[in-house]
Design a protein around this motif. Structure first.
Motif, mmCIF file in Angstrom:
data_model
loop_
_atom_site.group_PDB
_atom_site.id
_atom_site.type_symbol
_atom_site.label_atom_id
_atom_site.label_comp_id
_atom_site.label_asym_id
_atom_site.label_seq_id
_atom_site.Cartn_x
_atom_site.Cartn_y
_atom_site.Cartn_z
ATOM 1 N N GLU A 285 95.310 26.602 55.627
ATOM 2 C CA GLU A 285 95.718 26.150 54.290
ATOM 3 C C GLU A 285 97.214 25.825 54.281
ATOM 4 O O GLU A 285 98.019 26.572 53.719
ATOM 5 C CB GLU A 285 95.419 27.245 53.252
ATOM 6 C CG GLU A 285 93.963 27.615 53.112
ATOM 7 C CD GLU A 285 93.149 26.525 52.433
ATOM 8 O OE1 GLU A 285 93.736 25.701 51.703
ATOM 9 O OE2 GLU A 285 91.935 26.495 52.632
ATOM 10 N N PRO A 286 97.632 24.710 54.866
ATOM 11 C CA PRO A 286 99.058 24.377 54.941
ATOM 12 C C PRO A 286 99.735 24.292 53.570
ATOM 13 O O PRO A 286 100.939 24.531 53.465
ATOM 14 C CB PRO A 286 99.093 23.029 55.649
ATOM 15 C CG PRO A 286 97.738 22.801 56.201
ATOM 16 C CD PRO A 286 96.788 23.717 55.505
ATOM 17 N N VAL A 287 98.980 23.969 52.529
ATOM 18 C CA VAL A 287 99.572 23.849 51.188
ATOM 19 C C VAL A 287 100.103 25.183 50.672
ATOM 20 O O VAL A 287 100.903 25.218 49.741
ATOM 21 C CB VAL A 287 98.568 23.255 50.175
ATOM 22 C CG1 VAL A 287 98.203 21.831 50.551
ATOM 23 C CG2 VAL A 287 97.339 24.117 50.050
ATOM 24 N N LEU A 288 99.689 26.303 51.271
ATOM 25 C CA LEU A 288 100.160 27.615 50.834
ATOM 26 C C LEU A 288 101.584 27.915 51.287
ATOM 27 O O LEU A 288 102.201 28.850 50.791
ATOM 28 C CB LEU A 288 99.231 28.721 51.352
ATOM 29 C CG LEU A 288 97.817 28.747 50.782
ATOM 30 C CD1 LEU A 288 97.011 29.858 51.430
ATOM 31 C CD2 LEU A 288 97.852 28.912 49.275
ATOM 32 N N ALA A 289 102.105 27.132 52.197
ATOM 33 C CA ALA A 289 103.448 27.400 52.743
ATOM 34 C C ALA A 289 104.488 27.536 51.639
ATOM 35 O O ALA A 289 105.373 28.386 51.719
ATOM 36 C CB ALA A 289 103.850 26.313 53.727
ATOM 37 N N GLY A 290 104.384 26.754 50.601
ATOM 38 C CA GLY A 290 105.343 26.824 49.510
ATOM 39 C C GLY A 290 105.172 28.045 48.624
ATOM 40 O O GLY A 290 106.072 28.396 47.873
ATOM 41 N N GLN A 291 104.024 28.718 48.697
ATOM 42 C CA GLN A 291 103.771 29.891 47.872
ATOM 43 C C GLN A 291 104.127 31.199 48.572
ATOM 44 O O GLN A 291 104.229 32.236 47.923
ATOM 45 C CB GLN A 291 102.295 29.935 47.462
ATOM 46 C CG GLN A 291 101.882 28.763 46.596
ATOM 47 C CD GLN A 291 100.419 28.830 46.260
ATOM 48 O OE1 GLN A 291 99.870 29.893 46.026
ATOM 49 N NE2 GLN A 291 99.775 27.674 46.238
ATOM 50 N N LEU A 292 104.305 31.163 49.873
ATOM 51 C CA LEU A 292 104.631 32.370 50.628
ATOM 52 C C LEU A 292 106.131 32.596 50.607
ATOM 53 O O LEU A 292 106.912 31.655 50.725
ATOM 54 C CB LEU A 292 104.139 32.248 52.074
ATOM 55 C CG LEU A 292 102.636 32.048 52.251
ATOM 56 C CD1 LEU A 292 102.325 31.828 53.731
ATOM 57 C CD2 LEU A 292 101.860 33.231 51.714
ATOM 58 N N THR A 293 106.537 33.843 50.476
ATOM 59 C CA THR A 293 107.970 34.141 50.458
ATOM 60 C C THR A 293 108.573 34.073 51.849
ATOM 61 O O THR A 293 109.746 33.754 51.999
ATOM 62 C CB THR A 293 108.234 35.523 49.841
ATOM 63 O OG1 THR A 293 107.484 36.503 50.548
ATOM 64 C CG2 THR A 293 107.852 35.542 48.374
ATOM 65 N N VAL A 294 107.804 34.397 52.871
ATOM 66 C CA VAL A 294 108.243 34.307 54.257
ATOM 67 C C VAL A 294 107.063 33.785 55.055
ATOM 68 O O VAL A 294 105.924 34.202 54.850
ATOM 69 C CB VAL A 294 108.666 35.692 54.805
ATOM 70 C CG1 VAL A 294 108.996 35.613 56.281
ATOM 71 C CG2 VAL A 294 109.863 36.220 54.025
ATOM 72 N N THR A 295 107.315 32.871 55.960
ATOM 73 C CA THR A 295 106.211 32.282 56.721
ATOM 74 C C THR A 295 106.260 32.655 58.194
ATOM 75 O O THR A 295 105.814 31.907 59.039
ATOM 76 C CB THR A 295 106.210 30.753 56.564
ATOM 77 O OG1 THR A 295 107.485 30.252 56.963
ATOM 78 C CG2 THR A 295 105.909 30.350 55.133
ATOM 79 N N ALA A 296 106.780 33.839 58.514
ATOM 80 C CA ALA A 296 106.821 34.286 59.908
ATOM 81 C C ALA A 296 105.395 34.374 60.438
ATOM 82 O O ALA A 296 104.555 35.063 59.860
ATOM 83 C CB ALA A 296 107.511 35.635 60.015
#
Length: 191
Positions: free
Chosen positions: A58-69
């Motif tokens: 779900e690449p669109v979730l990247a903006g909703q995550l606080t950290v994408t480690a």
């Protein structure tokens, strides 16, 4: 569903210590997320997924995550979880797909000091009223988690000590066990 990225120490090697660290970091983040809304909340359930896999699916979730480690766990709140007062019964009805690496539940409870236990009524409704009205009552928020491999951990915060976070493996053994069992469902629909 509300994704929250989990931060903290961890290593992608899959060892027990790394699993504990990843789970602990995820639980601390969930406790902060839930705690931002204050006290007196219903129990809440979260799926835990590796952030890298979640973002791949779900690449669109990247903006909703606080950290994408990529080596961390992200939590996805299960909005349809409404167990009422019986969290263990609610968890008994849960089974996770293989894409879920772990799960966590956040619940609040009230308790009384040991010296008061013998005065608590036997009737569950009367006991709840007694505890709720007692001046020595303590409120606690517990976030317990389990990974698919059986690793468990928990964090807790007392309302009377909001700056302290308790943590450990055995905080609420019944809750830990119920979470682990959500990964033990077998496919009974084999034809």
């Amino acid at each position: 569903m509300s994704p929250q990225s989990q931060t903290g120490p961890g290593a992608p090697d899959g060892g027990l210590a790394a699993a504990h660290e990843l789970l602990a970091a995820a639980l601390v983040e969930i406790e902060r997320y839930v705690g931002a809304s204050g006290w007196d909340q219903p129990s809440r359930l979260f799926a835990l997924a590796p952030t890298a896999r979640l973002l791949e699916a779900e690449p669109v979730l990247a903006g909703q995550l606080t950290v994408t480690a990529p080596d961390q766990l992200s939590s996805i709140e299960q909005d349809d979880f409404h167990p009422g007062q019986d969290v263990l019964a609610g968890l008994a009805a849960i089974a996770w797909p293989d894409t879920v690496a772990g799960c966590a539940v956040c619940t609040e409870r009230s308790f009384l000091p040991a010296g008061v236990e013998d005065r608590i009524p036997d009737d569950p409704d009367e006991a709840a009223e007694f505890v709720a009205a007692h001046p020595a009552r303590e409120d606690i928020r517990v976030v317990m988690g389990a990974l698919r491999d059986g690793t468990t951990y928990g964090v807790a915060r007392l309302a009377s000590h909001p700056d302290e976070l308790l943590a450990g493996d055995g905080l609420v053994p019944a809750l830990s066990g119920a979470l682990v069992r959500t990964f033990e469902w077998e496919d009974t629909d084999q034809s």
